[in-house]
Design an enzyme around this catalytic site. Sequence first.
Site: not given
Length: 272
Positions: A54-55, A93, A123, A125, A190
């Site tokens: 999602d970057s 993500d 993935k 968070e 991270e």
Amino acid sequence: MICMSRKPSPTRRTRIHRFHKGSCGRKLVGLTCYDFSTARVLSDCELDFLLVGDSASGVIYGYENTGSVCLDEIIYLAAGVVRGAPNSFIIVDLPFGTYEKSDELAVETAIEVIKRTGASAVKLEGGARMACRISAIVRAGVPVMGHIGFTPQTINALGGYKIQGRDNADLIYLDAQAVEQAGAFAVVMEMVTEDLAKTITSEIKITTIGVGAGRYTDGQLLVINDLIGLSEKKITFAPRYASIDNTVASCVKLWRKDVLEGNFPQKDHIPA
């Protein structure tokens, strides 16, 4: 619009075994990837995985924060990456707001991502607070990579862009355990202090992937734009191995000069 489903190839699917702790006898190495052309190049670079992160919110779409990217925007990118690197293990993500509300929503989103892209895994968070979501997705048959420490989607709750583990090490350690117990096959850590990342890596049974978390994780992951010098910001933990932005600018300026001076096109540039 009718959207055709794609099934992940057996080659990509079986490569999840590479994430079993210690199975490779070396560090795992991965990069983010957001498009077909880059994926095609990276598919020949002996990487263990690609992450459609999602970057992309910032580096591809130009949004101010990671949480702005939506599900369709990620899916369109991921589908192109899968087509460009059909034999790579590709993780996608889950964007902010597409899985937090309930187990049902998390499962629906994860399945949609896999069906529409042909990716290998997803993935998400969050540690202990997202353990139920991870378990639900895994039970539905979708492999999950966790993400703890600095979690960009919830940057406001973390008080900004800062190293994690200095004053909340116990919580991050519990997050790692929760992600493992929930059934994730690996966990990204991270911007976690090196000592904490080392401790977690030595004490949990799933593979740890570091992003600015020091030398002792089981693998390393970076944003490709940072690595090749195609981003405005310089990240401390992401040294630039090239300056692609300068290379592109030089090429474009040279071509423009040739056009203006009548040196392009030449005879061999003209179709017969």
